[in-house]
Design an enzyme around this catalytic site. Structure first.
Site, PDB file in Angstrom:
ATOM      1  N   ASP A 488       0.841  -1.192   0.000  1.00 56.86           N
ATOM      2  CA  ASP A 488       0.000   0.000   0.000  1.00 56.86           C
ATOM      3  C   ASP A 488       0.879   1.246   0.000  1.00 56.86           C
ATOM      4  O   ASP A 488       1.850   1.335   0.768  1.00 56.86           O
ATOM      5  CB  ASP A 488      -0.921  -0.004   1.225  1.00 56.86           C
ATOM      6  CG  ASP A 488      -1.969   1.093   1.157  1.00 56.86           C
ATOM      7  OD1 ASP A 488      -2.931   0.925   0.397  1.00 56.86           O
ATOM      8  OD2 ASP A 488      -1.819   2.113   1.875  1.00 56.86           O
ATOM      9  N   ILE A 489       0.559   2.225  -0.881  1.00 57.79           N
ATOM     10  CA  ILE A 489       1.312   3.483  -0.926  1.00 57.79           C
ATOM     11  C   ILE A 489       0.917   4.333   0.281  1.00 57.79           C
ATOM     12  O   ILE A 489      -0.279   4.607   0.497  1.00 57.79           O
ATOM     13  CB  ILE A 489       1.030   4.245  -2.235  1.00 57.79           C
ATOM     14  CG1 ILE A 489       1.414   3.377  -3.447  1.00 57.79           C
ATOM     15  CG2 ILE A 489       1.797   5.559  -2.262  1.00 57.79           C
ATOM     16  CD1 ILE A 489       1.053   4.004  -4.783  1.00 57.79           C
ATOM     17  N   GLU A 531      -4.734   2.545  -4.357  1.00 59.64           N
ATOM     18  CA  GLU A 531      -3.281   2.597  -4.279  1.00 59.64           C
ATOM     19  C   GLU A 531      -2.698   1.319  -3.680  1.00 59.64           C
ATOM     20  O   GLU A 531      -1.547   1.298  -3.242  1.00 59.64           O
ATOM     21  CB  GLU A 531      -2.832   3.808  -3.442  1.00 59.64           C
ATOM     22  CG  GLU A 531      -3.175   3.742  -1.960  1.00 59.64           C
ATOM     23  CD  GLU A 531      -4.582   4.240  -1.636  1.00 59.64           C
ATOM     24  OE1 GLU A 531      -4.835   4.516  -0.438  1.00 59.64           O
ATOM     25  OE2 GLU A 531      -5.427   4.341  -2.542  1.00 59.64           O
TER      26      GLU A 531
END
Length: 619
Positions: A488-489, A531
């Site tokens: 996950d960003i 994201e």
């Protein structure tokens, strides 16, 4: 050649001389009256049948057969009808004998000049029986030829129902041959015809075969949809082979979707149906299938019992492909239990059948398993030899698939050529090939659209779920680990807020590119949502998966360049989980483990890697 006809005539007719008839050649024919039987006996010693005899044949409805008393068309039709019923009764238990009966009956019927429509219909039925038998015997190219012959006959006599049913068998032969575009085209035509004729029997069979086709293409959700439609139509309660095959197909679909209880239920029903149909080949195949389900459920004793029962049936009827599969499955089970000597013995026995027409794709899989056993036993030279065989056969199978496709097209063209002018056929053939090429391109584009995320061109979430199920089944079967990474960003919302969504999309694309460049060819990356990304790592234990995750973390954190003017520093949080050897869980459970590890990484401050273990602590 000597042809003899005996025709029951009146006394005056028998006394007339045929010499005045046009076409009579005294040098080629003799005639006379049998005083005891009251029959006119005419023997053709050489040359063609004279015209006057053709006239008598047409009036009396008789045909000539070499060295035998002539039979009437009615007698031949009655014989063919009897053969057809016998073939249906013994096709499951004695397919080779049924095959010989069909060939002999068709050969006899083919002697009839200017056969009536009713006789042609029966020949078409026997060609259909031949096609079904050749599918059972895995002679799929011959099955295709038989089904195409039947279709040509039915079109010639204008029998729509026969033509539609032959299209269904043509499609099934194509499905087995791996020519899926042709299979789909024929099934669709058969389904349209079934709907037009309101033929629920044919519709249920076509839907079953469509389900089988999508099983072959590993689109298990779509396969299940067609199979459930077929199942709802089969309400007549009769125990037929078609119903048994449907139950087996439903079992396969649920197995690959990870719903083991439903797979087991339908698999056990298919065994009972095949027993009721007196179809030991089908029963043996279904026993192997149910054994596989028990195997994947971790119920080794039940699995072994089913494999052994299947092997006993196969050896009793000399069904070598089934026996090879049973030996393979027993070997896999022994390998998972650490019984390497037993595994090797069973797998090598399976390879002994490779010269008996065994499916080469299965042969390659057995070589792979043998290489695994040798490797675990420390026999690296033997392991390497079998691994090379695995790759060699795998490549040959691919080449054979291409050759089979070409051969099937050639067969279609050859049969069409007998009915059309060569120039017309050439033009239609060119149009057909262009259409196939165009449809192949469209199908490839559709498959790309339904399996890939349009922004990143990574696998989309729906397709990723199916790949997880397949890899988990393969992991359990070959006793190999499987790992999953969730990425996950960090603080991605702030990127969108500061730079806008277009820049945010470009950041996502850059991250996807870096993920792809870091992975092996066998690894699968997915845009899981927004994201968030997921990565599937086949044959990778937890410690190695953590190393891959660390490498991804370092590469992505090196400030991905969005454009030549704009650079954005981002960090990622990563969670890692694994399915270890011999462990049993659902795809959702594995995803949940990776998600929990990702949650720990974020909870501990983000910008780090965490791995799932029993205490849920980041490593």
């Amino acid at each position: 050649m000597i042809w003899t006809a005996s025709i029951l005539c009146s006394g005056s007719a028998a006394g007339q001389t045929p010499e005045s008839n046009r076409g009579f050649d005294p040098a080629a024919s003799v005639w006379g009256t049998n005083r005891l039987s009251g029959q006119l006996e005419i023997t053709v010693l050489s040359g063609d049948i004279p015209l006057w005899l053709y006239f008598l044949i047409g009036v009396a409805q008789i045909v000539y057969t070499d060295g035998y008393m002539m039979k009437s068309v009615t007698e031949i039709e009655a014989h063919l009808d009897k053969v057809g019923k016998t073939v249906q009764e013994i096709s499951g238990s004695r397919p080779l004998e049924a095959l010989r009966l069909c060939h002999a009956a068709i050969q006899e019927a083919d002697q009839v000049e200017r056969a009536p429509r009713s006789l042609k219909n029966q020949i078409g039925r026997l060609q259909m029986e031949l096609a079904s038998l050749n599918i059972l015997l895995m002679s799929y190219d011959k099955a295709l030829e038989n089904a195409l012959e039947a279709h040509a006959i039915y079109i010639g006599i204008g029998l729509q129902s026969g033509a539609a049913r032959s299209l269904n068998i043509i499609g099934l032969a194509h499905a087995h041959l791996g020519t899926y575009a042709e299979a789909l085209e024929n099934f669709q035509q058969a389904l349209n015809a079934a709907n037009q004729m309101d033929d629920s029997w044919l519709k249920s069979r076509v839907l079953n075969n469509l389900g089988f086709l999508y099983l072959r293409m590993e689109d298990f959700s779509r396969a299940l949809d067609y199979l459930n439609q077929s199942y709802s139509l089969m309400t007549n309660g009769k125990t037929t082979q078609v119903e048994a095959s449907l139950l087996e197909n439903l079992s396969i679909a649920y197995l690959n979707l990870g719903e083991y209880e439903k797979a087991l239920n339908f698999g056990q029903q298919s065994i009972q149906q095949y027993q009721g149909d007196n179809n030991p080949r089908g029963e043996a195949t279904a026993l192997n299938r149910v054994g596989e389900i028990y195997f994947l459920m971790g119920l080794a004793d039940q699995a072994l019992t089913h494999f052994q029962d299947s092997l006993e049936i196969c050896e009793g009827i000399e069904y070598h492909p089934g026996a090879a599969q049973a030996h393979t499955l027993i070997g896999e089970l022994a390998f998972q239990q650490g019984k390497n000597s037993t595994a090797l013995r069973e797998l090598l026995q399976a390879l002994d059948y490779s010269e008996d027409g065994l499916n080469q794709k299965r042969v390659s899989e057995v070589h792979f398993l043998v290489s695994q056993v040798y490797q675990q036993s420390g026999s690296y030279k033997e392991a390497l030899a079998h691994f090379k065989q695995y790759h060699k056969i795998k490549e040959a199978v691919f080449d054979q698939d291409i050759a089979t496709r070409i051969k099937s097209l050639e067969l279609i063209h050859r049969l069409q050529e007998t009915q059309q002018d060569r120039e017309e056929f050439r033009l239609e053939n060119a149009a057909l090939l262009r259409e196939i090429e165009e449809r192949t391109k469209i199908q490839a584009e559709l498959e790309r659209m339904v399996t890939l995320d349009p922004l990143t061109e990574l696998k989309n979430r729906r397709h990723f779920f199916e790949l997880i199920r397949q890899e988990m089944n393969r992991s359990r079967r070959y006793n190999q680990p499987l790992s999953l990474i969730m990425l996950d960003i960090d603080h991605f919302k702030s990127v969108n807020d500061e730079f806008g969504h277009l820049v945010g999309d470009r950041v996502i694309v850059e991250v996807a590119k870096k993920i792809n460049k870091t992975l092996r060819r066998v690894d699968v990356a997915c845009r899981y949502g927004g994201e968030e990304f997921a990565v599937l790592l086949p044959e990778t234990p937890l410690n190695q998966a953590v190393m891959v995750a660390d490498r991804l973390w370092r590469i992505i954190s090196k400030q991905p360049t969005v454009s030549s003017e704009l650079k954005i520093s981002i960090t990622v949080s990563i969670g890692v989980a694994s399915l270890e050897k011999g462990e049993i869980m659902s795809p959702d459970a594995l995803l949940d483990r990776a998600d929990q590890a990702l949650y720990i990484a974020k909870k501990n401050g983000r910008n780090q890697v965490a791995a799932y273990n029993n205490s849920l602590k980041a490593k």
